[in-house]
Design a protein around this motif. Structure first.
Motif, mmCIF file in Angstrom:
data_model
loop_
_atom_site.group_PDB
_atom_site.id
_atom_site.type_symbol
_atom_site.label_atom_id
_atom_site.label_comp_id
_atom_site.label_asym_id
_atom_site.label_seq_id
_atom_site.Cartn_x
_atom_site.Cartn_y
_atom_site.Cartn_z
ATOM 1 N N SER A 17 6.989 2.131 -3.799
ATOM 2 C CA SER A 17 7.157 2.630 -2.432
ATOM 3 C C SER A 17 8.633 2.896 -2.198
ATOM 4 O O SER A 17 9.456 2.012 -2.426
ATOM 5 C CB SER A 17 6.696 1.575 -1.422
ATOM 6 N N SER A 94 9.362 -6.033 1.908
ATOM 7 C CA SER A 94 8.394 -4.953 2.045
ATOM 8 C C SER A 94 8.056 -4.703 3.521
ATOM 9 O O SER A 94 8.002 -3.555 3.981
ATOM 10 C CB SER A 94 7.137 -5.324 1.240
ATOM 11 N N TRP A 154 2.839 5.209 0.106
ATOM 12 C CA TRP A 154 1.466 5.312 0.634
ATOM 13 C C TRP A 154 1.481 4.732 2.031
ATOM 14 O O TRP A 154 1.919 3.593 2.229
ATOM 15 C CB TRP A 154 0.530 4.484 -0.252
ATOM 16 N N ARG A 196 3.554 -8.734 -9.621
ATOM 17 C CA ARG A 196 2.119 -8.786 -9.341
ATOM 18 C C ARG A 196 1.572 -10.113 -9.877
ATOM 19 O O ARG A 196 2.159 -10.682 -10.803
ATOM 20 C CB ARG A 196 1.385 -7.628 -10.033
HETATM 21 C C1 LIG Z 1 -4.175 1.347 1.283
HETATM 22 C C2 LIG Z 1 -2.684 1.192 1.488
HETATM 23 C C3 LIG Z 1 -2.163 1.311 2.758
HETATM 24 C C4 LIG Z 1 -0.796 1.198 2.972
HETATM 25 N N1 LIG Z 1 -0.285 1.375 4.225
HETATM 26 C C5 LIG Z 1 1.051 1.345 4.408
HETATM 27 C C6 LIG Z 1 1.605 1.680 5.676
HETATM 28 O O1 LIG Z 1 0.912 2.010 6.632
HETATM 29 N N2 LIG Z 1 2.956 1.651 5.799
HETATM 30 C C7 LIG Z 1 3.782 1.342 4.757
HETATM 31 O O2 LIG Z 1 5.004 1.346 4.930
HETATM 32 N N3 LIG Z 1 3.281 1.022 3.534
HETATM 33 C C8 LIG Z 1 1.938 1.033 3.341
HETATM 34 N N4 LIG Z 1 1.424 0.788 2.104
HETATM 35 C C9 LIG Z 1 2.340 0.489 0.993
HETATM 36 C C10 LIG Z 1 2.294 -0.967 0.617
HETATM 37 O O3 LIG Z 1 2.837 -1.682 1.655
HETATM 38 C C11 LIG Z 1 3.064 -1.098 -0.693
HETATM 39 O O4 LIG Z 1 2.175 -0.819 -1.723
HETATM 40 C C12 LIG Z 1 3.701 -2.407 -0.827
HETATM 41 O O5 LIG Z 1 4.833 -2.356 -0.003
HETATM 42 C C13 LIG Z 1 4.105 -2.713 -2.251
HETATM 43 O O6 LIG Z 1 5.173 -1.898 -2.607
HETATM 44 P P1 LIG Z 1 5.370 -1.400 -4.094
HETATM 45 O O7 LIG Z 1 4.922 0.006 -4.167
HETATM 46 O O8 LIG Z 1 6.808 -1.544 -4.347
HETATM 47 O O9 LIG Z 1 4.510 -2.274 -4.925
HETATM 48 C C14 LIG Z 1 0.062 0.914 1.873
HETATM 49 C C15 LIG Z 1 -0.470 0.807 0.581
HETATM 50 C C16 LIG Z 1 -1.820 0.964 0.391
HETATM 51 C C17 LIG Z 1 -2.361 0.873 -1.017
#
Ligand SMILES: Cc1cc2nc3c(=O)[nH]c(=O)nc-3n(C[C@H](O)[C@H](O)[C@H](O)COP(=O)(O)O)c2cc1C
Length: 208
Positions: A17, A94, A154, A196
């Motif tokens: 992200s 996060s 996402w 993870r």
């Molecule tokens: C179904 C889903 C919905 C999510 N909704 C949001 C959101 O509304 N806002 C946001 O900032 N991140 C959202 N995320 C991102 C997660 O918060 C993110 O995967 C998490 O911060 C882990 O970060 P990484 O990609 O570094 O593992 C979403 C992720 C998924 C899979």
């Protein structure tokens, strides 16, 4: 400086992200987003189903309004919820970066809204096949964006206000929103695999 292309494993483990490091000032060519969407179209799609629809928002006023709706939905999501205690540092970071994104979402140069078409209200019961037609393509888009030098996150917070978003963007009934992907060039280039849980906490062999 030219950098070597990411291997498939590196792409899959280092597409994180991107929120604080989205470059809000550098325009993103629409042709680059289209190239990433063409790649995403190769994702699996349920037979007999319409593939993902993509609504790409670049108009500044529309982005600003979408940003306002997102911010309000994000605030609703957290209102009345005591900030969770006992979070790891990564979880706290996060949440903080999600709150930052909620503040600036309307300034992100490109907002990609992924939708699925049923032509009807969402069906009752298990919707795995329906969403399975959309969500792999969303992740493919994020991977393609990363391999083309773009950062994404996402997001789904806006879904609390799905109707308001539909009205803003003239989305007809029977089209359902699945994810909103802010897209911009990223600042910095270092991305590491996320922490993870160990695989053995979620792996079930032969029976649960
Ligand atoms: C179904 C889903 C919905 C999510 N909704 C949001 C959101 O509304 N806002 C946001 O900032 N991140 C959202 N995320 C991102 C997660 O918060 C993110 O995967 C998490 O911060 C882990 O970060 P990484 O990609 O570094 O593992 C979403 C992720 C998924 C899979």
């Amino acid at each position: 400086m030219l950098t070597a292309p990411l291997t498939a494993d590196a792409l899959l483990t280092r597409t994180r992200s991107v929120r604080r490091r989205l470059d809000l000032t550098r325009p993103v060519p629409l042709s680059l987003v289209e190239e990433c969407l063409r790649i995403a179209q190769q994702a699996p799609c349920g037979s007999g189903r319409t593939p993902a629809h993509w609504l790409v928002v670049t108009d500044p006023d529309t982005r600003a309004e979408l940003g306002r709706i997102y911010r309000s939905a994000f605030a609703d999501q957290w209102s009345g919820r005591v900030p969770p205690t006992g979070l790891t540092g990564a979880q706290r970071r996060s949440i903080d970066s999600a709150a930052y994104l909620a503040q600036v979402l309307g300034e992100v140069p490109v907002l990609v809204l992924a939708c699925v078409e049923t032509g009807a209200p969402l069906p009752p019961g298990n919707q795995a096949a329906l969403w399975g037609t959309l969500l792999p393509a969303v992740w493919s888009y994020m991977l393609a964006a990363r391999s083309h030098g773009l950062g994404t996150t996402w997001t789904a917070a806006h879904l609390r206000h799905e109707k308001e978003v539909a009205d803003l963007l003239a989305i007809p009934e029977g089209i359902h929103q699945g994810a909103l992907i802010p897209t911009a060039y990223h600042l910095g280039t270092d991305f590491h695999p996320a922490s993870r849980p160990p695989l053995n906490t979620t792996l079930h062999l032969d029976r649960w």
